[in-house]
Design an enzyme around this catalytic site. Sequence first.
Site, PDB file in Angstrom:
ATOM      1  N   TYR A  59     -14.736  17.528  40.606  1.00 47.33           N
ATOM      2  CA  TYR A  59     -13.672  16.621  41.016  1.00 47.33           C
ATOM      3  C   TYR A  59     -12.670  17.148  42.404  1.00 47.33           C
ATOM      4  O   TYR A  59     -11.966  17.978  42.030  1.00 47.33           O
ATOM      5  CB  TYR A  59     -12.972  16.275  39.940  1.00 47.33           C
ATOM      6  CG  TYR A  59     -13.605  15.730  38.680  1.00 47.33           C
ATOM      7  CD1 TYR A  59     -14.564  14.921  38.722  1.00 47.33           C
ATOM      8  CD2 TYR A  59     -12.949  16.109  37.410  1.00 47.33           C
ATOM      9  CE1 TYR A  59     -15.069  14.437  37.615  1.00 47.33           C
ATOM     10  CE2 TYR A  59     -13.831  15.365  36.247  1.00 47.33           C
ATOM     11  CZ  TYR A  59     -14.730  14.516  36.328  1.00 47.33           C
ATOM     12  OH  TYR A  59     -15.310  13.844  35.304  1.00 47.33           O
ATOM     13  N   LEU A 208     -10.349   3.123  28.847  1.00 48.37           N
ATOM     14  CA  LEU A 208     -10.129   1.661  29.451  1.00 48.37           C
ATOM     15  C   LEU A 208     -10.823   1.400  30.491  1.00 48.37           C
ATOM     16  O   LEU A 208     -10.613   0.412  31.351  1.00 48.37           O
ATOM     17  CB  LEU A 208      -8.787   2.191  30.368  1.00 48.37           C
ATOM     18  CG  LEU A 208      -7.379   2.734  29.502  1.00 48.37           C
ATOM     19  CD1 LEU A 208      -6.355   2.944  30.120  1.00 48.37           C
ATOM     20  CD2 LEU A 208      -7.253   1.929  28.307  1.00 48.37           C
ATOM     21  N   SER A 214      -6.556  -2.285  30.854  1.00 50.49           N
ATOM     22  CA  SER A 214      -5.151  -2.224  30.953  1.00 50.49           C
ATOM     23  C   SER A 214      -4.857  -3.527  31.339  1.00 50.49           C
ATOM     24  O   SER A 214      -3.538  -4.168  31.315  1.00 50.49           O
ATOM     25  CB  SER A 214      -4.747  -1.263  32.053  1.00 50.49           C
ATOM     26  OG  SER A 214      -5.022  -1.540  33.541  1.00 50.49           O
TER      27      SER A 214
END
Length: 329
Positions: A59, A208, A214
């Site tokens: 990452y 999500l 969302s």
Amino acid sequence: MKTHLLGKNGPEVSEVGFGAMGISDIYATSARKDDAGGEATIRAALDAGINLINTGDFYGMGHNEMLVGRAIAGRRDQVVLSVKFGALRDPKGLWLGHDCRPAAVKNFCAYSLQRLGVDHIDLYQPARLDHDVPIEETVGSIAQLIREGKVKYLGLSEVTPDILRRAHAVHPVTALEIEYSLSTRFIEGEILSVARELGVGIVAYGALSRGLLSGKLDGKFERGDFRSITPRYMAANLQANLQLVETLADIAESKGCTPAQLAIAWVLAQGDDIVPLIGTSNSTRLKENLGALNVRLSPADIALLDTAFPEGTFHGDRYPTAAMKFVAG
Ligand SMILES: NC(=O)c1ccc[n+]([C@@H]2O[C@H](COP(=O)([O-])OP(=O)(O)OC[C@H]3O[C@@H](n4cnc5c(N)ncnc54)[C@H](OP(=O)(O)O)[C@@H]3O)[C@@H](O)[C@H]2O)c1
């Protein structure tokens, strides 16, 4: 915050974990410029009682691990640190494949320990199966790191039931990290039952659906954002999916919560062996999403959501076409 054992023999973890990926990578590239905000968000997660912190060495090509290392400095004892390895990237961040050979595993681990500033990793897992290396060899090398005290528990990420069984036969698998949400329910087939049979906990990412649930995605992604090249978030698929999210928003309104809170609460309601990750680079959204812990879903609420969003309802693959062969379902 409530805690549960992760898997049959794993560490005690908070009922939700924190996913740090988006602070460094994958989504809005501008988020990467706010290291101080990202570190503060991780510290706020710890302050709220979250102890499971999830990162990966790829990452931001090490950026996320260094940031997590700074955020948890002085609080290592409070943290169950989960790290993925194996994905290869070039200096521009392009994906080059996977390397899970035993020598590579030990090398990745050595570098992660340095970047994180810790003497051990709690939960260590290959991000994907390396199709050129038998899983037994990869797992065998993590088992050796466990014997040496550099790693505490073995995890896996996005593997099939067959690979999960083969890995578990070499060394007990503590947790399987895999996508699970109202919009991505394939694990409810064989994977979840095999994990439960073996006593493997589920660390659910994408609760999500990378922001979709969302209700706040508008389809305007920054250059380099994963969602700009992933069918689920593109063109007609995105428009159809946003319409589905309106139903979620209506149900959320009737429950007096936000769609994000409802989506996370639904994952939480699927069992104490499932730990959803809250993925945000932002303390305000962390606070909103933690509100999911106060959303009580009745059997009727669950039935309503299950009827509205059975597996296969959402449109478009959850990964770019070329990456689909590396994921479990
Ligand atoms: N094993 C794997 O293959 C794998 C794959 C992907 C991720 N992961 C792990 O799982 C963690 C969670 O996954 P994820 O980050 O994809 O989770 P997610 O919660 O499904 O999506 C995160 C995205 O939603 C946005 N978001 C979060 N809360 C929001 C809210 N209340 N309102 C509007 N937008 C919101 C975030 O933006 P902001 O940052 O702007 O809030 C971010 O763009 C990652 O951090 C990573 O550690 C694992």
